[in-house]
Design a protein around this motif. Structure first.
Motif, PDB file in Angstrom:
ATOM      1  N   GLY A 197      16.178 -45.792   3.558  1.00 28.72           N
ATOM      2  CA  GLY A 197      14.882 -46.079   4.141  1.00 28.72           C
ATOM      3  C   GLY A 197      14.147 -47.269   3.572  1.00 28.72           C
ATOM      4  N   VAL A 198      14.643 -47.876   2.507  1.00 29.51           N
ATOM      5  CA  VAL A 198      13.902 -48.974   1.885  1.00 29.51           C
ATOM      6  C   VAL A 198      13.744 -50.117   2.876  1.00 29.51           C
ATOM      7  CG1 VAL A 198      13.889 -50.704   0.050  1.00 29.51           C
ATOM      8  CG2 VAL A 198      14.642 -48.380  -0.436  1.00 29.51           C
ATOM      9  N   ALA A 199      12.497 -50.538   3.078  1.00 28.00           N
ATOM     10  CA  ALA A 199      12.219 -51.613   4.023  1.00 28.00           C
ATOM     11  C   ALA A 199      12.832 -52.921   3.543  1.00 28.00           C
ATOM     12  CB  ALA A 199      10.713 -51.771   4.213  1.00 28.00           C
ATOM     13  N   ARG A 200      12.894 -53.871   4.451  1.00 24.04           N
ATOM     14  CA  ARG A 200      13.468 -55.175   4.112  1.00 24.04           C
ATOM     15  C   ARG A 200      12.578 -55.929   3.128  1.00 24.04           C
ATOM     16  NH1 ARG A 200      14.862 -59.115   9.010  1.00 24.04           N
ATOM     17  NH2 ARG A 200      15.953 -57.239   9.716  1.00 24.04           N
ATOM     18  N   GLY A 201      11.291 -55.672   3.176  1.00 17.42           N
ATOM     19  CA  GLY A 201      10.353 -56.349   2.290  1.00 17.42           C
ATOM     20  C   GLY A 201       9.085 -56.659   3.042  1.00 17.42           C
ATOM     21  N   TYR A 202       8.292 -57.593   2.500  1.00 12.48           N
ATOM     22  CA  TYR A 202       7.038 -57.995   3.124  1.00 12.48           C
ATOM     23  C   TYR A 202       7.233 -59.295   3.887  1.00 12.48           C
ATOM     24  CZ  TYR A 202       5.014 -54.563  -0.059  1.00 12.48           C
ATOM     25  OH  TYR A 202       4.720 -53.413  -0.715  1.00 12.48           O
ATOM     26  N   LEU A 203       6.788 -59.300   5.123  1.00 12.65           N
ATOM     27  CA  LEU A 203       6.974 -60.459   5.989  1.00 12.65           C
ATOM     28  C   LEU A 203       6.228 -61.669   5.425  1.00 12.65           C
ATOM     29  CD1 LEU A 203       8.134 -61.445   8.719  1.00 12.65           C
ATOM     30  CD2 LEU A 203       5.953 -60.788   9.750  1.00 12.65           C
ATOM     31  N   GLY A 204       6.973 -62.761   5.228  1.00  8.00           N
ATOM     32  CA  GLY A 204       6.363 -63.994   4.768  1.00  8.00           C
ATOM     33  C   GLY A 204       5.818 -63.956   3.363  1.00  8.00           C
ATOM     34  N   ALA A 205       6.273 -63.003   2.541  1.00 12.64           N
ATOM     35  CA  ALA A 205       5.762 -62.884   1.174  1.00 12.64           C
ATOM     36  C   ALA A 205       6.925 -62.627   0.214  1.00 12.64           C
ATOM     37  CB  ALA A 205       4.733 -61.761   1.085  1.00 12.64           C
ATOM     38  N   PRO A 206       7.779 -63.611  -0.015  1.00 14.97           N
ATOM     39  CA  PRO A 206       8.959 -63.396  -0.866  1.00 14.97           C
ATOM     40  C   PRO A 206       8.608 -63.046  -2.309  1.00 14.97           C
ATOM     41  CG  PRO A 206       8.687 -65.729  -0.336  1.00 14.97           C
ATOM     42  CD  PRO A 206       7.733 -64.981   0.539  1.00 14.97           C
ATOM     43  N   GLU A 207       7.538 -63.611  -2.857  1.00 13.18           N
ATOM     44  CA  GLU A 207       7.185 -63.319  -4.242  1.00 13.18           C
ATOM     45  C   GLU A 207       6.724 -61.871  -4.383  1.00 13.18           C
ATOM     46  OE1 GLU A 207       4.372 -66.141  -5.643  1.00 13.18           O
ATOM     47  OE2 GLU A 207       5.762 -67.842  -5.530  1.00 13.18           O
ATOM     48  N   LEU A 208       5.893 -61.416  -3.451  1.00  8.94           N
ATOM     49  CA  LEU A 208       5.444 -60.027  -3.498  1.00  8.94           C
ATOM     50  C   LEU A 208       6.608 -59.076  -3.254  1.00  8.94           C
ATOM     51  CD1 LEU A 208       3.059 -58.105  -3.785  1.00  8.94           C
ATOM     52  CD2 LEU A 208       2.653 -58.343  -1.317  1.00  8.94           C
ATOM     53  N   THR A 209       7.507 -59.457  -2.367  1.00  5.34           N
ATOM     54  CA  THR A 209       8.698 -58.633  -2.128  1.00  5.34           C
ATOM     55  C   THR A 209       9.520 -58.496  -3.402  1.00  5.34           C
ATOM     56  OG1 THR A 209       8.809 -59.256   0.213  1.00  5.34           O
ATOM     57  CG2 THR A 209      10.848 -58.479  -0.804  1.00  5.34           C
ATOM     58  N   ALA A 210       9.717 -59.593  -4.112  1.00  4.54           N
ATOM     59  CA  ALA A 210      10.499 -59.549  -5.350  1.00  4.54           C
ATOM     60  C   ALA A 210       9.814 -58.703  -6.412  1.00  4.54           C
ATOM     61  CB  ALA A 210      10.720 -60.972  -5.865  1.00  4.54           C
ATOM     62  N   GLU A 211       8.497 -58.686  -6.395  1.00  2.98           N
ATOM     63  CA  GLU A 211       7.749 -57.911  -7.390  1.00  2.98           C
ATOM     64  C   GLU A 211       7.853 -56.419  -7.142  1.00  2.98           C
ATOM     65  OE1 GLU A 211       3.079 -56.978  -8.426  1.00  2.98           O
ATOM     66  OE2 GLU A 211       3.597 -58.919  -7.555  1.00  2.98           O
ATOM     67  N   ARG A 212       7.809 -56.018  -5.866  1.00  2.00           N
ATOM     68  CA  ARG A 212       7.757 -54.589  -5.552  1.00  2.00           C
ATOM     69  C   ARG A 212       9.106 -53.982  -5.201  1.00  2.00           C
ATOM     70  NH1 ARG A 212       3.160 -52.622  -7.398  1.00  2.00           N
ATOM     71  NH2 ARG A 212       3.541 -50.809  -6.106  1.00  2.00           N
ATOM     72  N   PHE A 213      10.049 -54.795  -4.723  1.00  2.00           N
ATOM     73  CA  PHE A 213      11.376 -54.298  -4.366  1.00  2.00           C
ATOM     74  C   PHE A 213      12.358 -54.783  -5.425  1.00  2.00           C
ATOM     75  CE2 PHE A 213       8.947 -54.343  -0.509  1.00  2.00           C
ATOM     76  CZ  PHE A 213       9.392 -53.266   0.238  1.00  2.00           C
ATOM     77  N   ARG A 214      12.898 -53.851  -6.198  1.00  2.00           N
ATOM     78  CA  ARG A 214      13.728 -54.199  -7.340  1.00  2.00           C
ATOM     79  C   ARG A 214      15.187 -53.794  -7.113  1.00  2.00           C
ATOM     80  NH1 ARG A 214      10.408 -54.362 -11.917  1.00  2.00           N
ATOM     81  NH2 ARG A 214       8.353 -55.130 -11.314  1.00  2.00           N
ATOM     82  N   PRO A 215      16.133 -54.510  -7.720  1.00  2.00           N
ATOM     83  CA  PRO A 215      17.521 -54.046  -7.680  1.00  2.00           C
ATOM     84  C   PRO A 215      17.619 -52.641  -8.269  1.00  2.00           C
ATOM     85  CG  PRO A 215      17.394 -56.299  -8.495  1.00  2.00           C
ATOM     86  CD  PRO A 215      15.985 -55.809  -8.420  1.00  2.00           C
ATOM     87  N   ASP A 216      18.419 -51.803  -7.647  1.00  2.00           N
ATOM     88  CA  ASP A 216      18.571 -50.414  -8.075  1.00  2.00           C
ATOM     89  C   ASP A 216      19.659 -50.331  -9.144  1.00  2.00           C
ATOM     90  OD1 ASP A 216      18.975 -47.724  -8.404  1.00  2.00           O
ATOM     91  OD2 ASP A 216      19.272 -47.268  -6.287  1.00  2.00           O
ATOM     92  N   PRO A 217      19.289 -50.086 -10.410  1.00  2.00           N
ATOM     93  CA  PRO A 217      20.304 -50.030 -11.461  1.00  2.00           C
ATOM     94  C   PRO A 217      21.181 -48.790 -11.386  1.00  2.00           C
ATOM     95  CG  PRO A 217      18.158 -49.460 -12.361  1.00  2.00           C
ATOM     96  CD  PRO A 217      17.928 -49.872 -10.936  1.00  2.00           C
ATOM     97  N   TYR A 218      20.826 -47.826 -10.548  1.00  2.00           N
ATOM     98  CA  TYR A 218      21.571 -46.566 -10.479  1.00  2.00           C
ATOM     99  C   TYR A 218      22.276 -46.380  -9.138  1.00  2.00           C
ATOM    100  CZ  TYR A 218      18.227 -46.083 -14.225  1.00  2.00           C
ATOM    101  OH  TYR A 218      17.470 -46.315 -15.348  1.00  2.00           O
TER     102      TYR A 218
END
Length: 720
Positions: free
Chosen positions: A563-584
């Protein structure tokens, strides 16, 4: 670096008198002594291990505890530790040695009753049992020859003391094995790691076919073409009519330039056109952009422009609210009706895959700047198929929809009935909240009704017992904190065998919902747990380094999976801040950082509020939810809302709004005095106001802005 006094996790408190109190245990490590000697002197090594274990139990990277280097009570002094700053075990031992050597004042004299959750570290274990030095600490740790001695007071149960002993042993083993190893990595035992990372955190793995929600609807329309699909404004639309109408709209949108990945704005109220348009947008291959007609023009303009919408579907009456947009074309259903009706009903041939966008929905950020969440078809299909089994299968009456299309809480009420052959009941728009109970009672029984806890609270006072009893196969409270008292009140109203209640949790960024379950056992007080992860999703409680925290210890909730969304439209920096690689997870998997605090309690995930709602009152970290729980334990209080706000001088103050329980009155001064007997002074609200009801926003959430305007000090501030 000086932190707050360390306190043992409140969830570890021994609440059952039948539980055996902690007692005494020893952690032997003579087998590690040779390796540990290479790190430093025994006292510094033991203090370093002690610091790391305590750091595992708190959210702060720095804290203060008590230290006893001598044998007399007067020798107890403060020990300031900041283990979160040491990256290796060698550095941690050096930090512990500096902390031991640092000059510090004697520990402040405190009532032994206030030390029940505090910790004392002693250089000599022999002094731990002396009554004049124990001072009532909940945990006392002392150094012996090749061992650490742990003595627990009545705060900890024996099982929790055993867990602590295992943590100390685990840390010492890590120190001995790799002096320059990562001292910030999780030090949980294998059994606890398995529980918090696998057994509790992972939803069932279910293989889903590639069909999206639109395809599931098409198949259902082919099976039951004459069944009622939508009821709105006194009109009922069949599955065949809905399928054909949405296809004509799709052809019209394609002729106007609709295409995959470019959102089509939809500004419509809950009426007969709403679902044909939403399905028609999908059939054109495009995602839809929900636009609430009641939003300010500036907000609507921002959403349309940021989303890059070239088309907006609406009615002429909404044009003034939408304003004029350069490069945006309008499909006005009341004006373009004849052209749409002339379009064919032959299937539209547009290739759309699971990764394509289903919708872009804007949510408010903490700064007030709306964020466009990009939700894909795979995530939506996974969620809707779960709700079809867990919600719609509980009846045949479908579901009512009465929230804004810009609030994703209502997504299952719009689409889940349509994939199982049931009816969507679109309630009047606009809707007077006072009419909700009567409308639901008249339209039911439903398969399920999803709403906010605020709406459920209204229904619990508006409905008669027989109406609540047969309202639906299930009611779901989601989108806001869900008090256990409210669930209990609904259960009492619906009665035995009546409409059960469930919880659902999930930020917009995880596609509506990430966890949920029917409530079968209520906690004594506080909030309803968040439920279990739905299939193909995950839910973790992690620290700031994405390391898991132990059972009973607060951390931040991270969610992941399909279900994880693709991110925030037009906001790559905010997307990188809130959507993190899953270490598990599997390679490429991501987690969404929710900003919610939670803790595991034996497999139940408890909600503790927002990380950005924690405030400092008089220098103390305060969680308003703790105060709210204390208020709701008072029999004269039915509901309570607590939040912080800046007072006249800028310092944070706590405000509480309470609704009296039926048959009771509330004296604010008496309640504050009563709270002062149980809570520290900084947790007693500076303002306590009695209200008839807790006001809600249009989406059914607590209207904190409206409540804040009622506080006398803020009114005075505005008048100056």
């Amino acid at each position: 670096m000086t932190g707050e006094d360390f306190r043992l996790p409140s969830a570890w408190r021994r609440t059952d008198p039948d539980q055996r109190p902690g007692g005494r245990t020893e952690v032997h490590y003579a087998d590690l002594a040779a390796a540990l000697e290479l790190l430093g002197d025994p006292l510094a090594v033991a203090a370093a291990a002690h610091a790391r274990v305590l750091n595992t139990l708190v959210e702060e990277s720095a804290f203060r505890t008590d230290l006893l280097l001598g044998a007399a009570p007067g020798d107890i002094r403060a020990l300031d530790l900041a283990p979160g700053t040491a990256r290796t075990w060698r550095a941690l031992v050096a930090h512990a040695r500096r902390a031991l050597d640092a000059p510090a004042p004697p520990a402040a004299e405190r009532d032994p009753a206030l030390l029940a959750d505090r910790v004392l570290f002693a250089a000599e274990a022999a002094v731990l049992d002396k009554p004049d030095t124990a001072r009532g600490h909940g945990l006392r740790v002392g150094l012996a020859d090749g061992a650490l001695v742990l003595v627990a007071g009545g705060f900890l149960a024996a099982a929790e003391l055993d867990r602590l002993a295992a943590l100390y042993r685990r840390v010492l083993e890590r120190m001995a094995a790799a002096p320059d190893g990562d001292a910030l990595a999780a030090v949980l035992t294998e059994g606890e790691l398995h529980a918090v990372l696998r057994r509790w955190a992972l939803g069932r793995s279910v293989t889903r076919e590639s069909a999206d929600v639109l395809e599931l609807f098409r198949r259902q329309a082919a099976r039951t073409p004459d069944a009622p699909a939508v009821r709105a404004e006194g009109r009922t639309t069949s599955y065949r009519e809905l399928d054909e109408r949405s296809t004509r709209i799709a052809h019209h949108l394609l002729a106007r330039g609709a295409r995959p990945e470019q959102p089509v704005g939809v500004c419509l109220r809950r009426g007969p056109d709403l679902l044909p348009v939403l399905l028609g947008v999908w059939k054109s291959g495009a995602p839809y952009l929900p636009l609430d007609a009641d939003l300010p023009t500036a907000r609507l303009r921002h959403m349309v422009e940021r989303a890059g919408s070239a088309l907006v579907v609406t009615h002429t009456e909404h044009l003034p609210a939408l304003g004029a947009f350069d490069g945006v074309g309008y499909v006005l259903l009341d004006r373009d009706g004849p052209a749409i009706d002339a379009r064919p009903t032959a299937p539209v041939q547009v290739e759309v895959g699971p990764a394509h966008l289903a919708y872009v929905i804007y949510t408010s950020g903490s700064t007030g700047e709306p964020k466009g969440v990009m939700v894909h078809h795979a995530g939506l299909a996974n969620y809707v198929l779960w709700t079809a089994l867990e919600y719609a299968a509980r009846g045949t009456g479908g579901s009512p929809h009465f929230s804004s299309i810009g609030f994703d809480l209502g997504v299952p009420s719009l689409f889940t009935p349509l994939v199982v052959g049931q009816r969507v009941d679109l309630l009047p728009d606009p809707l007077d909240p006072a009419d909700l109970g009567a409308l639901l009672a008249e339209g039911g029984p439903y398969s399920f009704v999803k709403m906010t806890p605020g709406h459920l609270n209204m229904l619990s006072t508006d409905l008669e017992p027989e109406e609540a009893h047969g309202l639906a196969g299930l009611v779901i409270a989601a989108g806001d904190a869900f008090p256990a008292e409210l669930a209990r009140r609904w259960g009492d109203l619906a009665g035995p065998g009546g409409t059960p209640v469930a919880t659902e949790y999930g930020p917009t960024e995880i596609t509506v919902g990430n966890s949920g379950q029917v409530i079968t056992r209520l906690p004594d007080d506080g909030l309803i747990p968040l439920g279990l992860p739905i299939p193909n999703t995950t839910m973790y409680v992690l620290d700031h380094r994405l390391e898991p925290v132990p059972d009973g210890v607060p951390g931040e909730v991270y969610v992941g999976g399909t279900g994880v969304a693709r991110g925030y439209l037009g906001a790559p920096e905010l997307t990188a801040e809130r959507f993190r690689p899953d270490p598990y997870g599997v390679p490429g998997a991501r987690l969404y950082r929710t900003g919610d605090r939670g803790r595991w309690r034996g497999g139940q995930l408890e909600f503790l509020g927002r990380t950005d709602h924690q405030v400092k009152i008089r220098g103390y970290r305060v969680e308003p939810g703790e105060v709210r729980g204390a208020l709701q334990r008072r029999p004269q209080i039915g509901e309570a809302v607590v939040f912080a706000y800046p007072g006249p001088g800028g310092a944070q103050r706590l405000a509480a709004f309470v609704v009296p329980a039926p048959g009771h009155t509330v004296d604010p001064a008496a309640v504050r005095a009563d709270l002062a007997r149980d809570l520290p002074a900084y947790l007693v609200p500076a303002d306590l106001l009695v209200v008839d009801e807790i006001p809600l926003t249009a989406n059914g959430k607590v209207d904190t802005r409206g409540l804040r305007a009622r506080i006398p000090s803020t009114q005075e501030s505005r008048n100056r």
